[in-house]
Design an enzyme around this catalytic site. Structure first.
Site, mmCIF file in Angstrom:
data_model
loop_
_atom_site.group_PDB
_atom_site.id
_atom_site.type_symbol
_atom_site.label_atom_id
_atom_site.label_comp_id
_atom_site.label_asym_id
_atom_site.label_seq_id
_atom_site.Cartn_x
_atom_site.Cartn_y
_atom_site.Cartn_z
ATOM 1 N N GLY A 1 -40.511 21.969 -26.691
ATOM 2 C CA GLY A 1 -41.016 22.455 -27.968
ATOM 3 C C GLY A 1 -42.498 22.157 -28.155
ATOM 4 O O GLY A 1 -43.256 22.993 -28.653
ATOM 5 N N THR A 2 -42.904 20.968 -27.746
ATOM 6 C CA THR A 2 -44.299 20.582 -27.910
ATOM 7 C C THR A 2 -45.219 21.502 -27.110
ATOM 8 O O THR A 2 -46.263 21.933 -27.593
ATOM 9 C CB THR A 2 -44.501 19.116 -27.489
ATOM 10 O OG1 THR A 2 -43.704 18.292 -28.341
ATOM 11 C CG2 THR A 2 -45.955 18.688 -27.627
ATOM 12 N N ASN B 1 -37.787 18.382 -39.699
ATOM 13 C CA ASN B 1 -36.900 17.560 -38.881
ATOM 14 C C ASN B 1 -36.364 16.343 -39.618
ATOM 15 O O ASN B 1 -35.266 15.884 -39.343
ATOM 16 C CB ASN B 1 -37.625 17.112 -37.608
ATOM 17 C CG ASN B 1 -39.008 16.564 -37.867
ATOM 18 O OD1 ASN B 1 -39.812 17.167 -38.590
ATOM 19 N ND2 ASN B 1 -39.303 15.415 -37.313
ATOM 20 N N GLN C 1 -36.150 22.919 -35.291
ATOM 21 C CA GLN C 1 -34.954 22.436 -35.987
ATOM 22 C C GLN C 1 -34.108 23.579 -36.552
ATOM 23 O O GLN C 1 -32.997 23.350 -37.027
ATOM 24 C CB GLN C 1 -35.355 21.490 -37.127
ATOM 25 C CG GLN C 1 -35.989 20.195 -36.661
ATOM 26 C CD GLN C 1 -35.055 19.311 -35.854
ATOM 27 O OE1 GLN C 1 -33.826 19.504 -35.849
ATOM 28 N NE2 GLN C 1 -35.609 18.353 -35.146
ATOM 29 N N SER D 1 -36.792 24.571 -28.900
ATOM 30 C CA SER D 1 -36.537 23.667 -27.793
ATOM 31 C C SER D 1 -35.051 23.660 -27.464
ATOM 32 O O SER D 1 -34.217 23.700 -28.367
ATOM 33 C CB SER D 1 -36.994 22.273 -28.225
ATOM 34 O OG SER D 1 -36.593 21.339 -27.277
ATOM 35 N N GLY D 2 -34.727 23.592 -26.169
ATOM 36 C CA GLY D 2 -33.334 23.664 -25.758
ATOM 37 C C GLY D 2 -32.478 22.491 -26.192
ATOM 38 O O GLY D 2 -31.331 22.666 -26.622
ATOM 39 N N HIS D 3 -33.042 21.287 -26.136
ATOM 40 C CA HIS D 3 -32.182 20.110 -26.320
ATOM 41 C C HIS D 3 -31.767 19.889 -27.765
ATOM 42 O O HIS D 3 -31.002 18.962 -28.045
ATOM 43 C CB HIS D 3 -32.836 18.862 -25.725
ATOM 44 C CG HIS D 3 -33.967 18.293 -26.517
ATOM 45 N ND1 HIS D 3 -33.828 17.168 -27.284
ATOM 46 C CD2 HIS D 3 -35.236 18.697 -26.656
ATOM 47 C CE1 HIS D 3 -34.990 16.897 -27.859
ATOM 48 N NE2 HIS D 3 -35.857 17.816 -27.503
ATOM 49 N N THR E 1 -43.458 27.861 -11.532
ATOM 50 C CA THR E 1 -42.151 28.377 -11.108
ATOM 51 C C THR E 1 -41.114 28.161 -12.205
ATOM 52 O O THR E 1 -41.060 27.098 -12.803
ATOM 53 C CB THR E 1 -41.708 27.669 -9.813
ATOM 54 O OG1 THR E 1 -42.673 27.927 -8.812
ATOM 55 C CG2 THR E 1 -40.346 28.164 -9.342
ATOM 56 N N CYS F 1 -40.920 0.427 -39.824
ATOM 57 C CA CYS F 1 -40.640 -0.537 -38.773
ATOM 58 C C CYS F 1 -40.011 0.074 -37.535
ATOM 59 O O CYS F 1 -40.090 -0.484 -36.463
ATOM 60 C CB CYS F 1 -39.718 -1.621 -39.307
ATOM 61 S SG CYS F 1 -40.555 -2.615 -40.523
#
Lengths: 281, 391
Positions: free
Chosen positions: B71-72, B150, B178, B198-200, B236, B324
């Site tokens: 995604g980035t 997100n 998201q 993004s895939g994940h 590739t 934190c």
């Protein structure tokens, strides 16, 4: 995930001395909700003017809670004069170390202790009177930053932020912190003109004295907190022979204590060539 | 210990069907899709099939899909690709609540000669569209606004925003990391120029992303190399992951209904259960326009990292906007932008669900969470003070 030691986890999951002492002799409150951590320390003295009971209330992360609990354990049984000598380093050492980003949690403990002792002596030390605010976001003063730099031998702006939180918010005070750091480091260098860079060869007398001092000041208090102790047996060149006493002598982690703590401290404060060996009775 | 995974906005479990679909492309069909021989060519056909499935999920044309590494990369490619295509336009608009993939790039650009406008949000995390409209000038190269946040799950009105930006002649990019797979997205009706995901986040593995580039959009490649992806992204093709993403997108499409009914119901039950069982709780984000799987909740007077660690000891995985947990010293930029009070920002926890969560898991969390909050409040000096003042 933070890399917390087992001892931090233990003191976070089962903290000792939670709450408030009834009719306390000293009360110290530091931090705030806005800062993300806060600690309220109360203690009571016995007839011999030793800390009989100390309790804490903490708002904060796991290491803040563990540091607070460690503090209450460390000062138990101490006179105020003894307790005053305690620094954030002792708290961190008691917990087997803290991640560097979390060192400010141990500083919080030291501050609460000073505040509570001052409170007992009939003084309150509002932060503002102790120098000028450098970091507006977390209300940290120049005096506070200077003390922490000196006590912990800090060298970089990032370390100052890790230890005091100063500069961790809007970041506009970074230049001020850099300037303060530069001044303190310069003063520290000038305060040791005899040593001069690089570290000069130590005379034997000086080395022995340094070893003794380091044992007394840095090492013994931490071991005693765990019910142990250490005695200096002999010094042979750079080899320091010691005997572990009390709880340490039967502790299975003694070898680790010796190498990772005692030796490291001596290397830091005396000379990097030092090695430590245990003399078994 | 059983793991109760409620951190799906961080990453998701790769679906078993996805793994199965990928496996032959490691050691059986390992050819390069660019090769002339049949062995490689057959792989190109499968990559094309996967591209069609990805396109179908967002109602796009397969030719508009470019595979990237994450995604980035997609966000960076979208913004750099546009800025480099319009070298005379030196203004970029985005929001204060973007993911670091966009926000930190914007900060970087602001130090390198670009003017950057960061749009604020209100207490519910909503944008003021009039402010957006007013910010666009002839100098504006690109407007980048996330589809859904997100941390809070708040959805921006992307259809409306896209219309506004297009009518003023700027390029519109949306970080939809998201949103894709969680809510229906129809790019045949929504005039976005560029979209990243993004895939994940939708049960494909980590290491595969997508940049949608609407046909006719000016775009200068970000990763320069071979002719792959029609010259829009060199390198590739990551064949097994592309195949996996194709399978994940197909499943996401069939699960969209479930996501919006069953997962939403689980989230709502968790939310209501927390509100019923625990006092001094705040829900962060516009409840009227929120992803169906996300719940950002703040527990006053306690700190997020402590909550997370105690949950983690019970196998419950969530995340926090507290300072934190991240190593920074201030709470999340999203909660601060929304003006969530400090009493609550430090104690924020995000639960993000998926189709793999069950009612039993919700009941388990509702059973275990209240004692944790109670225990930490018993240690907190502010809780004591507050109850003393109240009583």
């Amino acid at each position: 995930m933070w890399d917390y030691t087992e001892k931090v986890k233990e003191y976070f999951e089962n903290p000792k001395n939670i709450g408030e002492v009834e009719n306390p002799d000293g009360v110290g409150e530091v931090g705030s909700l806005a800062c993300g951590d806060a600690l309220r320390l109360t203690f009571k003295l016995d007839e011999d003017q030793r800390i009989k009971e100390a309790r804490f209330q903490t708002f904060g992360c796991a290491s803040a809670i563990a540091s607070s609990s460690a503090l209450t354990e460390l000062i138990q049984g101490k006179t105020l004069e003894e307790a005053e000598k305690l620094t954030n380093k002792d708290i961190a050492a008691f917990l087997g170390g803290l991640p560097k980003e979390k060192m400010h949690c141990s500083v919080l403990g030291e501050q609460a202790l000073s505040a509570a002792i001052a409170n007992y002596r009939g003084r309150t030390i509002p932060k503002q009177q102790e120098g000028e605010i450098v970091c507006e976001c977390f209300g940290v003063t120049d005096k506070e930053i200077e003390r922490v730099i000196r006590e912990n031998g800090l060298k970089t702006r990032e370390e100052v932020t890790n230890y005091t939180k100063a500069g961790g918010g809007c970041e506009t005070c970074h230049d001020k912190i850099e300037a303060l750091l530069a001044r303190v480091l310069k003063e520290e260098r000038e305060a040791r003109p005899a040593e001069g860079p690089p570290r000069p060869a130590l005379t034997n007398i000086r080395k022995m004295k340094l070893i003794e001092e380091t044992l007394e000041r840095e090492i013994k208090p931490a071991l005693k907190a765990d019910g142990g102790d250490i005695d200096l047996i002999d010094i042979d060149g750079n080899k320091v022979l010691v005997a572990l006493r009390g709880a340490c002598s039967s502790c299975r982690a003694a070898e680790v204590t010796l190498k990772d703590y005692v030796e490291l401290k001596l290397k830091e404060f005396v000379t990097p060539e030092i090695t430590v060996e245990e003399v078994k009775p | 210990m059983k793991v109760v995974y409620m951190d799906n906005n961080a990453t998701t479990r790769t679906a078993p069907e996805v793994v199965e679909a990928m496996l032959p492309y490691f050691s059986t069909y390992y050819g390069n899709p660019s090769s002339m021989h049949y062995f490689g060519g057959q792989v190109a056909k499968e990559v094309q099939e996967a591209r069609s499935r990805v396109a179908a999920l967002i109602q796009a044309d397969p030719a508009e899909i470019v595979f990237t590494s994450c995604g980035t990369e997609s966000d960076n490619a979208a913004i750099w690709g546009t800025l480099n295509s319009y070298p005379d336009k030196k203004h970029l608009i985005t929001t204060r609540v973007e993911h670091p993939a966009v926000l930190n790039l914007a900060t970087y650009l602001s130090k390198r000669g670009y003017r950057v406008t960061l749009l604020p949000v209100d207490r519910e995390g909503r944008l003021d569209l009039d402010q957006l409209t007013a910010a666009i000038t002839d100098e504006t190269a690109i407007v980048s606004v996330m589809w859904a946040n997100n941390e809070t799950g708040v959805q921006f009105p992307v259809e409306e925003i896209a219309e506004i930006v297009k009518s003023r002649g700027a390029v519109f990019h949306t970080d939809a990391v998201q949103a894709v797979g969680k809510i229906p997205i129809d790019l045949s009706r929504t005039p976005v120029d560029l979209l990243a995901f993004s895939g994940h986040k939708l049960h494909a593995p980590k290491g595969i992303g997508v940049l949608y580039i609407r046909r006719g959009t000016r775009f200068t490649p970000f990763v320069i190399g071979g002719h792959q992806e029609k010259g829009r992204r060199g390198g590739t093709e990551n064949v097994p992951y592309i195949i996996g993403l194709g399978q994940a997108c197909r499943q996401a499409q069939t699960h969209l209904g479930e996501e919006n009914k069953r997962v939403r119901a689980l989230r709502d039950r968790l939310e209501q259960g927390i509100l019923d069982r625990i006092p001094n709780v705040l829900i962060n984000g516009d409840r009227g326009s929120r992803l169906p799987n996300t719940l950002s909740v703040s527990f006053e007077y306690v700190e997020g990292e402590s909550i997370l660690l105690l949950l983690s000891n019970l196998g419950i995985c969530a995340s926090s906007g507290s300072a934190c947990t991240s190593g920074s010293l201030e709470p999340s930029h999203v909660l601060r932008a929304m003006g969530v009070p400090f009493t609550a920002a430090h104690g924020s926890i995000r639960f993000s669900l998926s189709i793999y969560n069950s009612e039993e898991e919700i009941a388990y969390v509702l059973d275990r969470l209240p004692p944790i909050i109670e225990r930490l409040r018993a240690i907190s000096p502010f809780w004591k003070k507050r109850t003393a003042e109240a009583g």
